[in-house]
Design a protein around this motif. Structure first.
Motif, PDB file in Angstrom:
ATOM      1  N   ILE A 129     -19.531 -19.240 -39.144  1.00  0.00           N
ATOM      2  CA  ILE A 129     -19.830 -20.015 -37.952  1.00  0.00           C
ATOM      3  C   ILE A 129     -19.006 -21.297 -38.013  1.00  0.00           C
ATOM      4  O   ILE A 129     -18.902 -21.933 -39.072  1.00  0.00           O
ATOM      5  N   ALA A 130     -18.420 -21.689 -36.894  1.00  0.00           N
ATOM      6  CA  ALA A 130     -17.626 -22.919 -36.851  1.00  0.00           C
ATOM      7  C   ALA A 130     -18.529 -24.137 -37.024  1.00  0.00           C
ATOM      8  O   ALA A 130     -19.557 -24.268 -36.348  1.00  0.00           O
ATOM      9  N   GLY A 131     -18.122 -25.031 -37.928  1.00  0.00           N
ATOM     10  CA  GLY A 131     -18.902 -26.234 -38.166  1.00  0.00           C
ATOM     11  C   GLY A 131     -18.019 -27.399 -38.554  1.00  0.00           C
ATOM     12  O   GLY A 131     -16.793 -27.280 -38.661  1.00  0.00           O
ATOM     13  N   ILE A 132     -18.648 -28.538 -38.738  1.00  0.00           N
ATOM     14  CA  ILE A 132     -17.997 -29.724 -39.284  1.00  0.00           C
ATOM     15  C   ILE A 132     -18.937 -30.322 -40.330  1.00  0.00           C
ATOM     16  O   ILE A 132     -20.125 -30.000 -40.366  1.00  0.00           O
ATOM     17  N   ALA A 138     -27.887 -39.272 -45.929  1.00  0.00           N
ATOM     18  CA  ALA A 138     -28.526 -38.223 -46.726  1.00  0.00           C
ATOM     19  C   ALA A 138     -27.535 -37.511 -47.635  1.00  0.00           C
ATOM     20  O   ALA A 138     -27.866 -36.515 -48.261  1.00  0.00           O
ATOM     21  N   GLY A 139     -26.281 -38.036 -47.710  1.00  0.00           N
ATOM     22  CA  GLY A 139     -25.227 -37.371 -48.465  1.00  0.00           C
ATOM     23  C   GLY A 139     -24.377 -36.514 -47.546  1.00  0.00           C
ATOM     24  O   GLY A 139     -24.557 -36.510 -46.326  1.00  0.00           O
ATOM     25  N   GLU A 140     -23.411 -35.794 -48.108  1.00  0.00           N
ATOM     26  CA  GLU A 140     -22.595 -34.922 -47.276  1.00  0.00           C
ATOM     27  C   GLU A 140     -23.468 -33.848 -46.627  1.00  0.00           C
ATOM     28  O   GLU A 140     -24.334 -33.272 -47.272  1.00  0.00           O
ATOM     29  N   ALA A 141     -23.204 -33.603 -45.351  1.00  0.00           N
ATOM     30  CA  ALA A 141     -24.004 -32.640 -44.606  1.00  0.00           C
ATOM     31  C   ALA A 141     -23.118 -31.966 -43.561  1.00  0.00           C
ATOM     32  O   ALA A 141     -22.055 -32.468 -43.204  1.00  0.00           O
ATOM     33  N   PHE A 142     -23.578 -30.826 -43.065  1.00  0.00           N
ATOM     34  CA  PHE A 142     -22.807 -30.100 -42.064  1.00  0.00           C
ATOM     35  C   PHE A 142     -23.663 -29.817 -40.841  1.00  0.00           C
ATOM     36  O   PHE A 142     -24.904 -29.897 -40.877  1.00  0.00           O
ATOM     37  N   THR A 143     -22.972 -29.498 -39.745  1.00  0.00           N
ATOM     38  CA  THR A 143     -23.652 -29.098 -38.519  1.00  0.00           C
ATOM     39  C   THR A 143     -22.877 -27.963 -37.878  1.00  0.00           C
ATOM     40  O   THR A 143     -21.681 -27.780 -38.149  1.00  0.00           O
ATOM     41  N   MET A 144     -23.558 -27.191 -37.025  1.00  0.00           N
ATOM     42  CA  MET A 144     -22.927 -26.088 -36.312  1.00  0.00           C
ATOM     43  C   MET A 144     -22.415 -26.567 -34.963  1.00  0.00           C
ATOM     44  O   MET A 144     -23.100 -27.324 -34.261  1.00  0.00           O
ATOM     45  N   LEU A 145     -21.232 -26.104 -34.576  1.00  0.00           N
ATOM     46  CA  LEU A 145     -20.680 -26.447 -33.279  1.00  0.00           C
ATOM     47  C   LEU A 145     -21.229 -25.507 -32.209  1.00  0.00           C
ATOM     48  O   LEU A 145     -21.553 -24.352 -32.481  1.00  0.00           O
ATOM     49  N   THR A 146     -21.318 -26.029 -30.978  1.00  0.00           N
ATOM     50  CA  THR A 146     -21.890 -25.248 -29.884  1.00  0.00           C
ATOM     51  C   THR A 146     -21.005 -25.302 -28.640  1.00  0.00           C
ATOM     52  O   THR A 146     -20.193 -26.210 -28.463  1.00  0.00           O
ATOM     53  N   MET A 147     -21.210 -24.314 -27.778  1.00  0.00           N
ATOM     54  CA  MET A 147     -20.530 -24.235 -26.495  1.00  0.00           C
ATOM     55  C   MET A 147     -21.458 -23.499 -25.524  1.00  0.00           C
ATOM     56  O   MET A 147     -22.512 -22.995 -25.918  1.00  0.00           O
TER      57      MET A 147
END
Length: 207
Positions: A129-132, A138-147
């Motif tokens: 899944i595309a993320g950044i 909270a430290g390094e973290a990621f999220t999911m991109l949406t469209m």
């Protein structure tokens, strides 16, 4: 939007698939401990492959927190793509399924839970899944991109996360490739959907 996904594929198989695609997956923090998970939710730790600046075809496989604290402490677990280029800090989020939730067509007064639907990739056991990712309190973290939702997801939600085809992975890890050339719907019929909660087992269907 997606606030629950799944990963039950072992890391060895994931690394082997990356190697077959000529993508080097370095492990700067050692091999991540990734137990099989039926449900990965906001603030959980989960594996991602993050881009390495200046090195095409290379990613770093690490465990990171899903979501960072946003305004008023609300977790940022999804992030809109519209009008954004994502010229750094890209990530591939490893999954073998993701969930969406809908209101039941017939109310269940004694059961307030929503109907739950599992989306999987038709032609592969797992996908990305595309993320950044970013630094956060909270430290390094990621999220999911949406469209906006494509044909496979729109019957269930008006927005969607972005599963990528395997030939897109190396481009998403390369921030010099414009985001608009990578972030798009899968061809119709690429995702298969199964109802996992909300109907008796005899009525569960594969759509």
């Amino acid at each position: 939007m997606c606030n629950d996904y799944r990963l039950k594929v072992d890391i060895a198989s994931i690394v082997e698939d990356f190697e077959d695609l000529k993508i080097k997956s370095r492990m700067p923090e050692g091999k991540p401990n990734v137990p099989a998970r039926d449900d990965i939710r906001m603030t959980d730790m989960a594996p991602i492959v993050r881009s390495v600046e200046g090195e095409r075809g290379v990613g770093e496989l690490v465990n990171r927190r899903w979501s960072w604290p946003g305004n008023h402490g609300k977790p940022v677990y999804n992030f809109r793509t519209e009008g954004r280029e994502f010229k750094s800090h890209r990530a591939l989020i490893l999954a073998d399924g993701f969930f969406e939730f809908t209101d039941p067509p017939v109310p269940r007064p004694k059961d307030k839970r929503l109907d739950k639907w599992l989306f999987t990739m038709k032609d592969h056991d797992w996908f990305c899944i595309a993320g950044i990712w970013r630094e956060s309190p909270a430290g390094e973290a990621f999220t999911m991109l949406t469209m906006d939702a494509g044909p496979d997801v729109s019957p269930y939600h008006h927005r969607q996360i972005i599963p990528l085809t395997r030939d897109q992975w190396v481009d998403w890890l390369d921030p010099t490739v414009p985001a608009k050339e990578v972030l798009r719907w899968l061809p119709e019929g690429s995702l298969q959907v199964a109802q996992v909660y909300g109907a008796p087992p005899a009525q569960q269907v594969l759509l």
